[in-house]
Write a protein that holds these residues in place. Structure first.
Motif, mmCIF file in Angstrom:
data_model
loop_
_atom_site.group_PDB
_atom_site.id
_atom_site.type_symbol
_atom_site.label_atom_id
_atom_site.label_comp_id
_atom_site.label_asym_id
_atom_site.label_seq_id
_atom_site.Cartn_x
_atom_site.Cartn_y
_atom_site.Cartn_z
ATOM 1 N N ALA A 46 0.822 -1.140 -0.018
ATOM 2 C CA ALA A 46 -0.035 0.038 0.019
ATOM 3 C C ALA A 46 0.840 1.099 -0.074
ATOM 4 O O ALA A 46 0.586 2.326 -0.684
ATOM 5 C CB ALA A 46 -0.977 -0.044 1.168
ATOM 6 N N VAL A 47 1.703 1.213 0.783
ATOM 7 C CA VAL A 47 2.844 2.533 0.747
ATOM 8 C C VAL A 47 3.681 2.554 -0.351
ATOM 9 O O VAL A 47 3.709 3.731 -1.155
ATOM 10 C CB VAL A 47 3.658 2.163 2.124
ATOM 11 N N LEU A 48 3.967 1.468 -0.744
ATOM 12 C CA LEU A 48 4.952 1.542 -2.029
ATOM 13 C C LEU A 48 4.257 1.946 -3.435
ATOM 14 O O LEU A 48 4.828 2.714 -4.203
ATOM 15 C CB LEU A 48 5.759 0.130 -2.273
ATOM 16 N N SER A 49 3.141 1.493 -3.446
ATOM 17 C CA SER A 49 2.284 2.002 -4.496
ATOM 18 C C SER A 49 2.115 3.630 -4.594
ATOM 19 O O SER A 49 1.728 4.220 -5.757
ATOM 20 C CB SER A 49 0.978 1.336 -4.719
ATOM 21 N N LEU A 50 1.905 4.226 -3.222
ATOM 22 C CA LEU A 50 1.596 5.542 -3.380
ATOM 23 C C LEU A 50 2.809 6.395 -3.376
ATOM 24 O O LEU A 50 2.607 7.588 -3.717
ATOM 25 C CB LEU A 50 0.691 6.022 -2.200
ATOM 26 N N ASP A 51 3.868 6.112 -3.149
ATOM 27 C CA ASP A 51 5.173 6.653 -2.851
ATOM 28 C C ASP A 51 5.378 7.753 -4.081
ATOM 29 O O ASP A 51 5.775 8.783 -3.798
ATOM 30 C CB ASP A 51 6.250 5.758 -2.512
ATOM 31 N N PRO A 52 5.423 7.291 -5.281
ATOM 32 C CA PRO A 52 5.322 8.172 -6.394
ATOM 33 C C PRO A 52 4.670 9.019 -6.711
ATOM 34 O O PRO A 52 4.829 9.943 -7.706
ATOM 35 C CB PRO A 52 5.848 7.132 -7.677
ATOM 36 N N HIS A 53 3.546 9.013 -5.980
ATOM 37 C CA HIS A 53 2.207 9.959 -6.659
ATOM 38 C C HIS A 53 1.722 10.832 -5.353
ATOM 39 O O HIS A 53 0.619 11.027 -5.014
ATOM 40 C CB HIS A 53 1.334 9.144 -7.143
ATOM 41 N N PRO A 54 2.718 11.554 -4.766
ATOM 42 C CA PRO A 54 2.369 12.559 -3.596
ATOM 43 C C PRO A 54 1.210 13.712 -4.131
ATOM 44 O O PRO A 54 0.475 14.183 -3.254
ATOM 45 C CB PRO A 54 3.423 13.119 -2.959
ATOM 46 N N ASP A 55 1.626 14.119 -5.429
ATOM 47 C CA ASP A 55 0.523 15.154 -5.729
ATOM 48 C C ASP A 55 -0.926 14.610 -5.878
ATOM 49 O O ASP A 55 -1.817 15.655 -5.942
ATOM 50 C CB ASP A 55 1.164 15.812 -7.102
ATOM 51 N N ILE A 56 -1.271 13.358 -6.112
ATOM 52 C CA ILE A 56 -2.476 12.693 -6.404
ATOM 53 C C ILE A 56 -2.644 11.606 -5.201
ATOM 54 O O ILE A 56 -3.326 10.530 -5.870
ATOM 55 C CB ILE A 56 -2.770 12.391 -7.827
ATOM 56 N N ALA A 57 -2.325 12.010 -4.188
ATOM 57 C CA ALA A 57 -2.502 10.825 -3.121
ATOM 58 C C ALA A 57 -3.807 10.342 -2.600
ATOM 59 O O ALA A 57 -4.126 9.224 -2.537
ATOM 60 C CB ALA A 57 -1.755 11.273 -1.760
ATOM 61 N N GLY A 58 -4.704 11.360 -2.909
ATOM 62 C CA GLY A 58 -6.151 10.910 -2.588
ATOM 63 C C GLY A 58 -6.812 10.080 -3.749
ATOM 64 O O GLY A 58 -7.314 9.115 -3.393
ATOM 65 N N LEU A 59 -6.501 10.762 -5.057
ATOM 66 C CA LEU A 59 -7.121 9.776 -5.905
ATOM 67 C C LEU A 59 -6.305 8.493 -6.052
ATOM 68 O O LEU A 59 -6.780 7.417 -6.486
ATOM 69 C CB LEU A 59 -6.675 10.530 -7.367
#
Length: 397
Positions: free
Chosen positions: A326-339
């Motif tokens: 879950a964490v690794l999938s979101l790491d590259p996308h901080p600007d659209i973290a909610g999406l």
């Protein structure tokens, strides 16, 4: 972990546990629901399928809403919907009403899955976020241990309808927690208005990101294995193995112990060995344990102790996979973290709901068919890890 982060993780864990409690408290009552409302086991299982599918789809609403309005308002709206749906479920006159009410519950509970992950991304990243996610898992993992036993205790003095009354009270307490204890973590300057073009662009970016999709489906098929288990477990343990509702709750809790214990090691292991390697080794262990248990069951050795022990090992491996992926999938996308959090949650919940429906068409509620379905999910999760991490094979072996 610093104290403020641990405190926030504890709050997020309590909020995130409301949805699992709505599932797990209800499990001991499923045979009673089927008898009371005059439906089949498959009909009773549809109350879970409707919950998971709406739960998954609705995260696409809350994620962009959280990016546009901040994190607190979507949580408040979700809890309000959950409360109203829970009251409706407690008065269900037939199975269709209950299926619809459970779907509405999923609509409200979706906020409690999508938004907390975005809050974590607001406050931390990398191994620190994995440790924060693991702290959330402490609270969530208590749910499968306590919720079925709580449901069984409620059934001793009431019935399945009283379970929903308890959940309604829990949702009101959670609402107070959001209003008075959870700070807003998204700065107004960082909020992004909901624009269809931006959502489509962000969605296309995520859907074409091999690592995001692969890691999301690693978690999705891993969670699907647990969804298949919870859809069948109450019938398998009470009807095939002859356990009481309380006995089922205790057997069910063993899986949570394995998952919970391992999840607490996720952050430290990720920091020491690397997140990719932890996921790869853990998902391989999950497949090995699940396939071995399925083989033993096919050969006629699927006794109650063997099934419980095999699922304990499999879920211990899964406890390392879910928070790390879950964490690794979101790491590259901080600007659209909610999406990203909402799309990932949607795909994972839809995967779980569809696996329940598909395996229900071909498999009966027996221990052998249950562990075969879990092994299938484990293989698909392992395949997803292979495809998403294949560019980093030198780092993970």
């Amino acid at each position: 972990m610093r104290d403020p982060l641990f405190r926030m993780a504890l709050i997020l864990g309590l909020l995130s546990a409301v949805g699992p409690f709505a599932i797990d408290m209800y499990l001991p009552a499923m045979p009673m629901v089927a008898d009371d409302l005059g439906t089949t086991e498959a009909g009773a299982a549809l109350t879970l399928t409707s919950y998971f599918i709406v739960f998954g789809l609705a995260q696409m609403i809350y994620g962009p809403m959280a990016d546009a309005m901040g994190r607190k308002l979507p949580l408040i709206l979700g809890l309000a919907v959950f409360f109203l749906a829970t009251v409706a479920a407690s008065f269900a006159p037939d199975i269709r009403w209950l299926i619809a009410a459970r779907g509405l519950q999923g609509l409200g509970a979706a906020a409690l899955m999508a938004v907390p992950r975005a809050v974590i991304r607001d406050k931390a990243s990398g191994p620190e976020a994995a440790r924060m996610m693991a702290a959330v898992m402490i609270v969530i993992s208590v749910s499968p241990m306590l919720a079925p036993m709580t449901g069984s205790a409620v059934m001793l003095w009431g019935g399945w309808r009283e379970i929903f009354a308890v959940l309604a009270v829990a949702s009101l307490l959670s609402l107070a927690l959001v209003i008075f204890a959870l700070p807003e973590t998204l700065d107004p300057a960082a909020r992004r208005p909901v624009r269809a073009r931006a959502m489509l662009s962000g969605g296309a970016r995520l859907l074409t990101d091999r690592r995001f999709m692969g890691l999301t489906m690693v978690g999705g098929f891993g969670m699907a294995s647990f969804f298949v288990f919870i859809a069948a477990a109450s019938f398998v343990y009470t009807r095939e193995f002859g356990l009481s509702a309380t006995g089922f709750s205790l057997a069910f809790a063993v899986n949570a112990v394995g998952f919970f214990s391992a999840s607490q090691l996720a952050g430290r292991l990720a920091q020491r060995f690397g997140m990719d390697r932890v996921i790869w080794l853990a998902i391989s262990g999950f497949l090995a344990a699940s396939a071995t248990l399925a083989l033993i069951a096919l050969l006629g050795g699927g006794s109650l102790p063997v099934v419980i022990a095999g699922l304990f090992v499999a879920n211990a491996c899964l406890g390392l996979v879910i928070p790390t992926a879950a964490v690794l999938s979101l790491d590259p996308h901080p600007d659209i973290a909610g999406l990203a959090a909402s799309l990932g949650g949607t795909l994972q919940m839809l995967t779980g709901g569809l696996m329940i429906a598909l395996t229900g068409l071909f498999l009966e509620n027996t221990a052998t068919s249950m562990v075969l379905a879990i092994a299938l999910c484990a293989f698909l999760a392992w395949l997803s890890a292979l495809l998403s991490l294949r560019g980093d094979q030198r780092q993970i072996v």
